[in-house]
Design an enzyme around this catalytic site. Structure first.
Site, PDB file in Angstrom:
ATOM      1  N   ASP A 207      30.401 -22.102  59.323  1.00 10.28           N
ATOM      2  CA  ASP A 207      31.636 -22.048  59.406  1.00 10.28           C
ATOM      3  C   ASP A 207      31.598 -20.335  58.354  1.00 10.28           C
ATOM      4  O   ASP A 207      31.699 -20.290  57.593  1.00 10.28           O
ATOM      5  CB  ASP A 207      32.352 -22.519  57.981  1.00 10.28           C
ATOM      6  CG  ASP A 207      33.455 -23.151  58.312  1.00 10.28           C
ATOM      7  OD1 ASP A 207      34.111 -21.609  59.320  1.00 10.28           O
ATOM      8  OD2 ASP A 207      34.240 -22.517  57.379  1.00 10.28           O
ATOM      9  N   ASP A 224      29.099 -22.625  50.455  1.00 11.96           N
ATOM     10  CA  ASP A 224      30.134 -23.969  51.531  1.00 11.96           C
ATOM     11  C   ASP A 224      29.541 -23.825  52.769  1.00 11.96           C
ATOM     12  O   ASP A 224      29.956 -23.741  53.650  1.00 11.96           O
ATOM     13  CB  ASP A 224      31.445 -23.649  52.058  1.00 11.96           C
ATOM     14  CG  ASP A 224      32.645 -24.941  52.238  1.00 11.96           C
ATOM     15  OD1 ASP A 224      31.937 -25.810  52.101  1.00 11.96           O
ATOM     16  OD2 ASP A 224      33.513 -24.681  52.821  1.00 11.96           O
TER      17      ASP A 224
END
Length: 334
Positions: A207, A224
């Site tokens: 991502d 993340d």
């Protein structure tokens, strides 16, 4: 088990009261000063927690039943491998000898807070720098494979998402046009995926957009990796491209020039760029549908589920259908 599709829990984070959150952090031997700031995260719950006499930490409470313990730990191990190679990835902190701990019904992890801002992607020097770091990340990523985490494929991101949308989310008024268009698009995506030849899937960030890159002192910090999985390397590259085709080609040349200093790039994967963009669009709608029982999603995405939302999705997918039929972005000198 991979990602949870359950609609049974009305509020999966209802137990996360302020006292519960601070108690969870203090269970790791840290002493909070009582400050807790919720950060922008919908899939999990992520907060900045003030710590007495030192820097704040980031506390992450994983969505129940999304990942297994082993799937989370696989991602953590990848992060530690990257840090061992002196890569600027924000890995979980190890407290009491472990990076993942259970508190109540939640898996939790703590991270150092890193400052920074989103990188300016119109700066070609920044793109070259990002390419160099992605090349180094992927060099580590291809050394091993995930055994528990899923792969990004047309089936997992496209066909499975469409099946879920049709069964659980589409209003009757738009069911026929959406399903017909989505099936046609996926037929083309499948053909293009096959045309690109045998692709090597590696461990990727998954991502890698500007919201997950903190820029400071002319260098990035990647944060993340919750969506990390096996995927073609270009998955971590295409989200850095924007603008018209000539702009994207110039951006791509800078990224790949930096990337290839550390890792070979298979240019055949460029045929997958619009496929991956299409899959992300479909997957995002399915993600919202799967999470609609969570009150935070109803608050943040009140527009979702309406007939107008799906009509706009149909229009966007028609535009993307046309993009899929255009020649892919290319690298003239490779």
């Amino acid at each position: 088990m991979t990602e949870d599709n359950s609609m049974t829990k009305e509020n999966p984070f209802e137990a996360l009261t302020p006292d519960f959150i601070l108690d969870a952090v203090e269970s790791r031997g840290l002493y909070s000063d009582g400050r807790a700031i919720a950060l922008n995260s919908y899939e999990n719950r992520v907060l900045q927690i003030g710590i007495e006499d030192t820097n704040p930490v980031i506390a992450k409470f994983y969505r129940p039943n999304r990942w297994t313990q082993e799937q989370i730990l696989e991602e953590h191990r990848f992060c530690f491998e990257l840090v061992e190679q002196e890569l600027p990835v924000v890995a979980p902190m190890v407290t009491n000898g472990e990076s993942l701990f259970k508190y109540g019904d939640y898996y939790c992890a703590l991270f150092e807070r890193k400052g920074g801002h989103a990188p300016e992607l119109d700066n070609l020097d920044n793109l070259f720098t990002l390419g160099r770091f992605l090349g180094r990340i992927h060099r580590v990523g291809q050394a091993k494979t995930y055994q528990q985490r899923p792969s990004l494929t047309p089936q997992t991101y496209g066909h499975d998402s469409i099946d879920y949308i049709i069964e659980h989310a589409l209003p009757a008024e738009v069911k026929m046009p959406y399903e017909s268009l989505a099936r046609d698009i996926m037929k083309l995506v499948d053909e293009l995926w096959q045309r690109a030849g045998q692709q090597k899937s590696i461990r990727v960030h998954g991502d890698c957009h500007v919201g997950n890159i903190l820029w400071r002192d002319d260098n990035p910090h990647f944060v993340d990796l919750d969506d990390s999985r096996m995927a073609p390397a270009v998955q971590d590259i295409w989200m850095l491209l924007s603008g018209e085709r000539d702009q994207q080609q110039q951006q791509l040349m800078e990224i790949i020039e930096g990337y290839q200093e550390f890792c070979d790039f298979n240019v055949a994967e460029l045929q997958l760029v619009e496929c991956l963009r299409t899959l992300r669009m479909i997957y995002h709608s399915a993600w919202l549908a799967r999470r609609w029982h969570d009150p935070a999603f109803k608050f943040a995405f009140p527009y979702f589920g309406s007939v107008q939302y799906w009509q706009e999705q149909i229009l966007d997918l028609r535009v993307q259908f046309a993009e899929l039929q255009e020649a892919p972005v290319s690298l003239p000198h490779y």
